[in-house]
Write a protein that holds these residues in place. Structure first.
Motif, mmCIF file in Angstrom:
data_model
loop_
_atom_site.group_PDB
_atom_site.id
_atom_site.type_symbol
_atom_site.label_atom_id
_atom_site.label_comp_id
_atom_site.label_asym_id
_atom_site.label_seq_id
_atom_site.Cartn_x
_atom_site.Cartn_y
_atom_site.Cartn_z
ATOM 1 N N TRP A 485 0.849 -1.125 0.035
ATOM 2 C CA TRP A 485 -0.035 -0.037 -0.017
ATOM 3 C C TRP A 485 0.911 1.444 -0.055
ATOM 4 C CZ3 TRP A 485 -0.514 4.357 2.832
ATOM 5 C CH2 TRP A 485 -1.713 5.071 2.389
ATOM 6 N N PHE A 486 1.927 1.278 0.827
ATOM 7 C CA PHE A 486 2.759 2.454 0.953
ATOM 8 C C PHE A 486 3.563 2.652 -0.440
ATOM 9 C CE2 PHE A 486 1.881 1.177 5.414
ATOM 10 C CZ PHE A 486 1.717 2.485 6.127
ATOM 11 N N ILE A 487 3.983 1.674 -0.834
ATOM 12 C CA ILE A 487 4.786 1.490 -2.093
ATOM 13 C C ILE A 487 3.876 2.333 -3.360
ATOM 14 C CG2 ILE A 487 5.858 0.290 -3.804
ATOM 15 C CD1 ILE A 487 6.981 -1.848 -1.699
ATOM 16 N N GLY A 488 2.751 1.542 -3.334
ATOM 17 C CA GLY A 488 1.720 2.084 -4.433
ATOM 18 C C GLY A 488 1.264 3.393 -4.278
ATOM 19 N N CYS A 489 1.103 3.985 -3.146
ATOM 20 C CA CYS A 489 0.584 5.265 -2.763
ATOM 21 C C CYS A 489 1.602 6.161 -3.128
ATOM 22 C CB CYS A 489 0.262 5.360 -1.150
ATOM 23 S SG CYS A 489 -0.382 6.980 -0.752
ATOM 24 N N ALA A 490 2.954 6.031 -2.748
ATOM 25 C CA ALA A 490 3.844 6.821 -3.013
ATOM 26 C C ALA A 490 4.345 6.897 -4.607
ATOM 27 C CB ALA A 490 5.349 6.455 -2.039
ATOM 28 N N LEU A 491 4.340 5.692 -5.169
ATOM 29 C CA LEU A 491 4.487 5.873 -6.701
ATOM 30 C C LEU A 491 3.479 6.584 -7.279
ATOM 31 C CD1 LEU A 491 5.912 2.284 -7.161
ATOM 32 C CD2 LEU A 491 7.166 4.253 -7.416
ATOM 33 N N GLY A 492 2.117 6.379 -7.034
ATOM 34 C CA GLY A 492 0.979 7.038 -7.455
ATOM 35 C C GLY A 492 1.235 8.632 -7.185
ATOM 36 N N PHE A 493 1.690 8.804 -6.216
ATOM 37 C CA PHE A 493 2.067 10.427 -5.835
ATOM 38 C C PHE A 493 3.056 10.832 -6.788
ATOM 39 C CE2 PHE A 493 3.626 13.989 -3.626
ATOM 40 C CZ PHE A 493 2.465 14.857 -3.251
ATOM 41 N N VAL A 494 4.057 10.245 -6.832
ATOM 42 C CA VAL A 494 5.238 10.905 -7.400
ATOM 43 C C VAL A 494 5.153 10.757 -8.808
ATOM 44 C CG1 VAL A 494 7.708 10.582 -7.767
ATOM 45 C CG2 VAL A 494 6.795 10.173 -5.481
ATOM 46 N N ILE A 495 4.514 9.778 -9.332
ATOM 47 C CA ILE A 495 4.567 9.765 -10.841
ATOM 48 C C ILE A 495 3.731 10.613 -11.276
ATOM 49 C CG2 ILE A 495 3.986 8.104 -12.717
ATOM 50 C CD1 ILE A 495 5.021 5.914 -11.133
ATOM 51 N N MET A 496 2.525 10.783 -10.584
ATOM 52 C CA MET A 496 1.290 11.878 -11.049
ATOM 53 C C MET A 496 1.845 13.120 -11.299
ATOM 54 S SD MET A 496 -1.590 12.013 -12.181
ATOM 55 C CE MET A 496 -3.051 13.145 -12.167
ATOM 56 N N VAL A 497 2.477 13.478 -9.955
ATOM 57 C CA VAL A 497 3.165 15.008 -10.090
ATOM 58 C C VAL A 497 4.092 15.139 -11.182
ATOM 59 C CG1 VAL A 497 4.434 16.546 -8.643
ATOM 60 C CG2 VAL A 497 2.710 15.136 -7.547
ATOM 61 N N ALA A 498 4.884 14.200 -11.207
ATOM 62 C CA ALA A 498 6.207 14.251 -12.201
ATOM 63 C C ALA A 498 5.496 14.465 -13.770
ATOM 64 C CB ALA A 498 6.965 13.137 -12.336
ATOM 65 N N LEU A 499 4.339 13.637 -14.236
ATOM 66 C CA LEU A 499 3.990 13.786 -15.399
ATOM 67 C C LEU A 499 2.958 14.946 -15.529
ATOM 68 C CD1 LEU A 499 2.310 10.017 -15.807
ATOM 69 C CD2 LEU A 499 4.439 11.075 -16.890
ATOM 70 N N GLU A 500 2.472 15.666 -14.357
ATOM 71 C CA GLU A 500 1.743 16.510 -14.545
ATOM 72 C C GLU A 500 2.449 17.761 -14.915
ATOM 73 O OE1 GLU A 500 -1.372 17.817 -14.705
ATOM 74 O OE2 GLU A 500 -2.285 15.808 -15.166
ATOM 75 N N ARG A 501 3.733 17.994 -14.266
ATOM 76 C CA ARG A 501 4.791 19.049 -14.526
ATOM 77 C C ARG A 501 5.317 19.047 -15.908
ATOM 78 N NH1 ARG A 501 7.617 19.241 -8.371
ATOM 79 N NH2 ARG A 501 5.912 20.411 -7.339
ATOM 80 N N ALA A 502 5.451 17.822 -16.279
ATOM 81 C CA ALA A 502 6.162 17.679 -17.713
ATOM 82 C C ALA A 502 5.128 17.852 -18.666
ATOM 83 C CB ALA A 502 6.758 15.983 -17.755
#
Length: 548
Positions: A485-502
């Motif tokens: 859960w923690f791994i998935g939550c962290a990845l979902g957060f980081v990847i989403m922010v990174a893609l939205e900024r790119a």
């Protein structure tokens, strides 16, 4: 045509009642697309839940046979009692923190979990998290109903001894008595659900406290029989671990607490939307999570600990404990109370969620009630009694679906708080127009879809593959599964922010726009209610008086 001026205070209630809407229903504006809207998904006309209602919601979620067993298991991990309490508090504080994060967007916009996801995934893409959460709820709805039926079986066997003959006949893996108990509870839960949310709220207002009354009475009885000197907060039967060896166990205990609440935590917006204010929701979460769960856990371990000197063995199932007392009154009261408690958690965690989720897929064809009944029927078709005790089945089916909860969490939090700055254009969540803010690419936000795919695959791998490797005798890294859960939550957060900024997709909205819900600003929804009222008023030929 002449119009009649009415006061602003009277307008929302009177017009909604004239339109035939039940109390608490959403107001459908004329501009809303039918493909995205019905009265259950639309923004609420009135938000009425108080701090106590939210508190009672969490009591119903915690006070169940599953909650009892989970709490008791924490104290049997081989670590000191203070370490268990510390792990419990840390875990439930994490749950409290994330529940507040999920609650805010739904409370401020007055829409359920699948609808607020339209502001992140797109008006069509929101069906991705909705369907995933819906299927998880259907599976656990069947499991909880089965567990409650097992409790009801005990009552039948105690008061109608001849019912034992029904245990000798089975169909699809379940005894005839099991089918009778399951059917009774299935019908009872469906009947309660069909009364709509206001009655459900009243039910959970009493279900949770009722369990406390029985639990406290049970604790007093057992302690008086055992003697306080025989009560221990440590249920472990083996040697106590050293401090160094206890750290990984404490971390696993924290992860267990978060995982236990991950389902209702994800779709908590389905209930937070009814809150009078975000402050009321936050206070309800505080009393219902850290305070309530800590007290319930201590009460649980006291009862379980006392079973050793009283009955000669450790009983971690409350139904078995009540049965061991061998009193018709205790079995009747305890059995019915825990059946009620399990029905409570089933309604709030596994019935209402898929009702909204499946309705979101096709609002005009699938009402909230029909969505709930789809879940109820599906739970029977899954025959949960056949696979609930099969570790492999649970690991590879619910393990896969459960692993996706973390990424969905991370994406929603990143989209609402970081990328959208807590600003949502409510009306645009109900339009299929390509000009709508949440149309993105054909109704899907590609950044959110890519994120859930990438983070989901990694999260599922972390949840499922370690056990496979261990079973094959290659290497043992099964502890990783505890943290999927923690791994998935962290990845979902980081990847989403990174893609939205790119490659930004989410709109940049102004908090000064009266049609925008600004979660970072003043918690005021008058503009939204006014829009709804004016829309209904125009249909009914009623005018708004000046100054309101």
């Amino acid at each position: 045509m002449a119009t009649e001026a009415v006061s602003w205070e009277e307008l929302p209630h009177d017009l909604a009642e004239a339109a035939g809407l039940p109390p608490g229903a959403g107001v459908v504006k004329s501009a809303y697309d039918p493909a995205l809207t019905n009265e259950d998904l639309a923004p609420l006309r009135k938000q009425t839940w108080s701090t106590y209602n939210i508190f009672a919601f969490w009591m119903s979620d915690v006070h169940s046979v599953g909650g009892y067993v989970t709490a008791g298991s924490l104290f049997a991990l081989g670590i000191a009692s203070w370490q268990v309490l510390a792990s419990l508090l840390i875990g439930i504080t994490i749950v409290f923190f994330f529940c507040n994060l999920v609650a805010k967007p739904s409370q401020r916009t007055a829409v359920p979990y699948p609808v607020i996801n339209r502001a992140v995934f797109g008006v069509k893409g929101a069906n991705i998290p909705a369907i995933i959460r819906g299927f998880i709820a259907v599976a656990w709805y069947g499991v909880q109903t089965f567990l409650a039926a097992e409790s009801l079986n005990i009552i039948f066997l105690k008061f109608i001894p001849s019912s034992a003959n029904l245990l000798n006949h089975s169909f699809l893996g379940l005894s005839a008595l099991g089918w009778i108990s399951y059917a009774i509870l299935w019908v009872a839960q469906a009947a309660l659900f069909m009364t709509r949310m206001d009655t459900i709220r009243k039910f959970i207002d009493y279900a949770g406290p009722a369990v406390y009354v029985v639990m406290i009475a049970l604790a007093i009885y057992l302690v008086s029989k055992a003697g306080w000197s025989h009560i221990s907060l440590n249920l472990s039967t083996g040697p106590q671990l050293s401090f160094a060896a206890s750290i990984p166990v404490m971390l696993s205990a924290i992860a267990l607490v978060v995982s236990y609440f991950s389902g209702p935590m994800l779709n908590f917006g389905d209930f937070a939307r009814y809150g009078k204010s975000f402050t009321a929701v936050r206070k309800g979460n505080f009393w219902g999570l850290p305070v309530n769960f800590l007290f319930f856990s201590i009460l649980t371990v006291i009862c379980a600990s006392a079973t050793v000197p009283v009955f000669g063995k450790l009983l971690t199932d409350p139904i078995q404990t009540v049965q061991a007392i061998d009193s018709w009154f205790a079995i009747l009261l305890g059995g019915l109370t825990f059946v009620t408690a399990t029905v409570g958690i089933n309604i709030v965690a596994n019935f209402i969620s898929p009702a909204f989720d499946f309705s979101n897929v096709s609002p005009q064809k699938i009402s909230w009630r029909m969505g709930g009944m789809i879940a109820a029927v599906g739970s029977v078709l899954l025959t949960p009694w056949n696979w609930y005790n099969n570790d492999t089945a649970i690991h590879y089916t619910l393990g896969v679906l459960g692993a996706l909860i973390g990424p969905l969490f991370g994406i929603l939090i990143a989209g609402y708080y970081i990328c959208s700055k807590q600003k949502v254009l409510v009306d645009d969540m109900f339009t299929m127009s390509p000009k709508g803010k949440y149309w993105f690419k054909n109704g899907y936000n590609p950044n959110a879809v890519i994120t859930v795919a990438v983070a989901g695959v990694i999260s599922i791998a972390c949840a499922v593959l370690p056990k496979t490797f261990a079973d094959l005798g290659w290497f043992d890294v099964t502890k990783i599964s505890d943290y999927s859960w923690f791994i998935g939550c962290a990845l979902g957060f980081v990847i989403m922010v990174a893609l939205e900024r790119a490659h930004p997709q989410l709109p940049v909205l102004s908090g000064d726009d009266p049609k925008v819900s600004d979660g970072a600003g003043h918690p005021d929804r008058v503009h939204h209610i006014s829009d709804c009222a004016e829309d209904i008023a125009a249909k009914k030929g009623v005018g708004l008086s000046a100054g309101h």
